[in-house]
Write a protein that holds these residues in place. Structure first.
Motif, PDB file in Angstrom:
ATOM      1  N   ASN A  48      33.451  10.235  19.543  1.00  0.00           N
ATOM      2  CA  ASN A  48      32.497   9.266  19.005  1.00  0.00           C
ATOM      3  C   ASN A  48      33.197   8.041  18.429  1.00  0.00           C
ATOM      4  N   TYR A  49      32.605   6.901  18.706  1.00  0.00           N
ATOM      5  CA  TYR A  49      33.041   5.605  18.172  1.00  0.00           C
ATOM      6  C   TYR A  49      34.475   5.232  18.548  1.00  0.00           C
ATOM      7  N   ALA A  50      35.032   5.861  19.571  1.00  0.00           N
ATOM      8  CA  ALA A  50      36.411   5.583  19.970  1.00  0.00           C
ATOM      9  C   ALA A  50      36.630   4.098  20.264  1.00  0.00           C
ATOM     10  N   ASP A  71      26.294  10.804  27.731  1.00  0.00           N
ATOM     11  CA  ASP A  71      26.386  10.946  26.277  1.00  0.00           C
ATOM     12  C   ASP A  71      27.742  10.516  25.755  1.00  0.00           C
ATOM     13  N   MET A  72      28.797  10.926  26.445  1.00  0.00           N
ATOM     14  CA  MET A  72      30.140  10.551  26.014  1.00  0.00           C
ATOM     15  C   MET A  72      30.335   9.039  26.129  1.00  0.00           C
ATOM     16  N   LEU A  73      29.825   8.457  27.203  1.00  0.00           N
ATOM     17  CA  LEU A  73      29.907   7.009  27.392  1.00  0.00           C
ATOM     18  C   LEU A  73      29.205   6.286  26.243  1.00  0.00           C
ATOM     19  N   LEU A  74      28.015   6.739  25.905  1.00  0.00           N
ATOM     20  CA  LEU A  74      27.242   6.116  24.831  1.00  0.00           C
ATOM     21  C   LEU A  74      27.884   6.344  23.464  1.00  0.00           C
ATOM     22  N   ASN A  75      28.248   7.580  23.162  1.00  0.00           N
ATOM     23  CA  ASN A  75      28.793   7.918  21.848  1.00  0.00           C
ATOM     24  C   ASN A  75      30.151   7.283  21.571  1.00  0.00           C
ATOM     25  N   PRO A  88      37.651   4.828  40.921  1.00  0.00           N
ATOM     26  CA  PRO A  88      38.215   5.035  42.260  1.00  0.00           C
ATOM     27  C   PRO A  88      37.204   4.651  43.336  1.00  0.00           C
ATOM     28  N   LYS A  89      37.653   3.890  44.312  1.00  0.00           N
ATOM     29  CA  LYS A  89      36.714   3.294  45.273  1.00  0.00           C
ATOM     30  C   LYS A  89      35.855   4.314  46.018  1.00  0.00           C
ATOM     31  N   GLU A  90      36.390   5.515  46.227  1.00  0.00           N
ATOM     32  CA  GLU A  90      35.638   6.546  46.945  1.00  0.00           C
ATOM     33  C   GLU A  90      34.525   7.155  46.093  1.00  0.00           C
ATOM     34  N   TYR A  91      34.514   6.864  44.790  1.00  0.00           N
ATOM     35  CA  TYR A  91      33.591   7.531  43.879  1.00  0.00           C
ATOM     36  C   TYR A  91      32.642   6.580  43.156  1.00  0.00           C
ATOM     37  N   VAL A  92      32.537   5.369  43.641  1.00  0.00           N
ATOM     38  CA  VAL A  92      31.635   4.397  43.009  1.00  0.00           C
ATOM     39  C   VAL A  92      30.210   4.947  42.962  1.00  0.00           C
ATOM     40  N   ALA A  93      29.724   5.492  44.056  1.00  0.00           N
ATOM     41  CA  ALA A  93      28.352   6.019  44.108  1.00  0.00           C
ATOM     42  C   ALA A  93      28.155   7.172  43.120  1.00  0.00           C
ATOM     43  N   ALA A  94      29.162   8.029  42.975  1.00  0.00           N
ATOM     44  CA  ALA A  94      29.059   9.154  42.030  1.00  0.00           C
ATOM     45  C   ALA A  94      28.935   8.640  40.600  1.00  0.00           C
ATOM     46  N   TYR A  95      29.710   7.608  40.255  1.00  0.00           N
ATOM     47  CA  TYR A  95      29.623   7.029  38.918  1.00  0.00           C
ATOM     48  C   TYR A  95      28.258   6.352  38.719  1.00  0.00           C
ATOM     49  N   GLN A  96      27.790   5.657  39.732  1.00  0.00           N
ATOM     50  CA  GLN A  96      26.485   4.987  39.622  1.00  0.00           C
ATOM     51  C   GLN A  96      25.376   6.005  39.394  1.00  0.00           C
ATOM     52  N   THR A  97      25.441   7.118  40.084  1.00  0.00           N
ATOM     53  CA  THR A  97      24.440   8.172  39.918  1.00  0.00           C
ATOM     54  C   THR A  97      24.548   8.807  38.527  1.00  0.00           C
ATOM     55  N   ALA A  98      25.758   9.134  38.116  1.00  0.00           N
ATOM     56  CA  ALA A  98      25.967   9.807  36.826  1.00  0.00           C
ATOM     57  C   ALA A  98      25.528   8.936  35.655  1.00  0.00           C
ATOM     58  N   TRP A  99      25.697   7.627  35.766  1.00  0.00           N
ATOM     59  CA  TRP A  99      25.403   6.724  34.661  1.00  0.00           C
ATOM     60  C   TRP A  99      24.112   5.940  34.857  1.00  0.00           C
ATOM     61  N   ALA A 100      23.273   6.380  35.780  1.00  0.00           N
ATOM     62  CA  ALA A 100      22.001   5.702  36.044  1.00  0.00           C
ATOM     63  C   ALA A 100      21.180   5.618  34.767  1.00  0.00           C
ATOM     64  N   GLY A 101      20.608   4.454  34.532  1.00  0.00           N
ATOM     65  CA  GLY A 101      19.802   4.242  33.339  1.00  0.00           C
ATOM     66  C   GLY A 101      20.600   3.815  32.123  1.00  0.00           C
ATOM     67  N   VAL A 102      21.932   3.897  32.201  1.00  0.00           N
ATOM     68  CA  VAL A 102      22.799   3.503  31.088  1.00  0.00           C
ATOM     69  C   VAL A 102      23.640   2.283  31.484  1.00  0.00           C
ATOM     70  N   VAL A 103      24.134   2.295  32.717  1.00  0.00           N
ATOM     71  CA  VAL A 103      24.970   1.206  33.224  1.00  0.00           C
ATOM     72  C   VAL A 103      24.337   0.676  34.503  1.00  0.00           C
ATOM     73  N   GLU A 104      24.202  -0.634  34.590  1.00  0.00           N
ATOM     74  CA  GLU A 104      23.671  -1.249  35.815  1.00  0.00           C
ATOM     75  C   GLU A 104      24.626  -0.955  36.973  1.00  0.00           C
ATOM     76  N   PRO A 105      24.091  -0.557  38.139  1.00  0.00           N
ATOM     77  CA  PRO A 105      24.955  -0.166  39.267  1.00  0.00           C
ATOM     78  C   PRO A 105      25.985  -1.225  39.662  1.00  0.00           C
ATOM     79  N   GLU A 106      25.621  -2.499  39.578  1.00  0.00           N
ATOM     80  CA  GLU A 106      26.554  -3.555  39.991  1.00  0.00           C
ATOM     81  C   GLU A 106      27.730  -3.723  39.016  1.00  0.00           C
ATOM     82  N   LYS A 107      27.630  -3.125  37.832  1.00  0.00           N
ATOM     83  CA  LYS A 107      28.717  -3.187  36.846  1.00  0.00           C
ATOM     84  C   LYS A 107      29.807  -2.150  37.136  1.00  0.00           C
TER      85      LYS A 107
END
Length: 141
Positions: A48-50, A71-75, A88-107
């Motif tokens: 938290n608050y890192a 939660d970890m991203l937010l906290n 990692p370029k092969e995992y952009v979609a996985a990150y976009q899915t995992a962080w949906a609603g918290v981070v805009e996909p284009e970020k």
């Protein structure tokens, strides 16, 4: 550990060592000149608050194939609408899915910082990060 680099305003860029597994409570909190952070793939906890009040933070590079939780991203306060996240370029979609609603996909963008660029036989390793490398395998930050 806890508050390890809190209020270190001389820090502008940090690459956390490859053997570090956690970033402690308020570890980089208040580092107002910190602009970029590279987080290795062995990180299992960002406390938290890192990264609270890191007002200049512009980009974060994650080396892991697996995204940290929402939660970890937010906290940890790594959820700033101005941030660009390099993964990692092969995992952009996985990150976009995992962080949906918290981070805009284009970020969330592919990390191309260590990819080889070849111009007519001239080989250049592209690396955009100017970083202070913190590597200490015996301690967590």
């Amino acid at each position: 550990g806890k508050s390890a680099f809190q209020q270190c305003n001389n820090l502008t860029s940090v690459a956390i060592g490859d053997n570090v597994t956690m970033i402690g409570f308020q570890a980089f909190s208040g580092c107002s000149n910190l602009t970029s952070v590279a987080i290795p793939d062995k990180i299992t906890l960002i406390d938290n608050y890192a990264f609270a009040n890191c007002s200049s933070l512009a980009n974060v590079t994650f080396k892991s194939q697996l995204p940290i939780s929402k939660d970890m991203l937010l906290n940890s306060r790594l959820n700033n609408s101005a941030l660009i996240y390099y993964v990692p370029k092969e995992y952009v979609a996985a990150y976009q899915t995992a962080w949906a609603g918290v981070v805009e996909p284009e970020k969330i963008q592919a990390d191309l910082s260590n990819y080889l660029i070849n111009f007519d036989g001239l080989k250049i390793y592209h690396n955009t990060l100017k970083e202070k490398y913190l590597d200490n395998s015996n301690y967590d930050f």
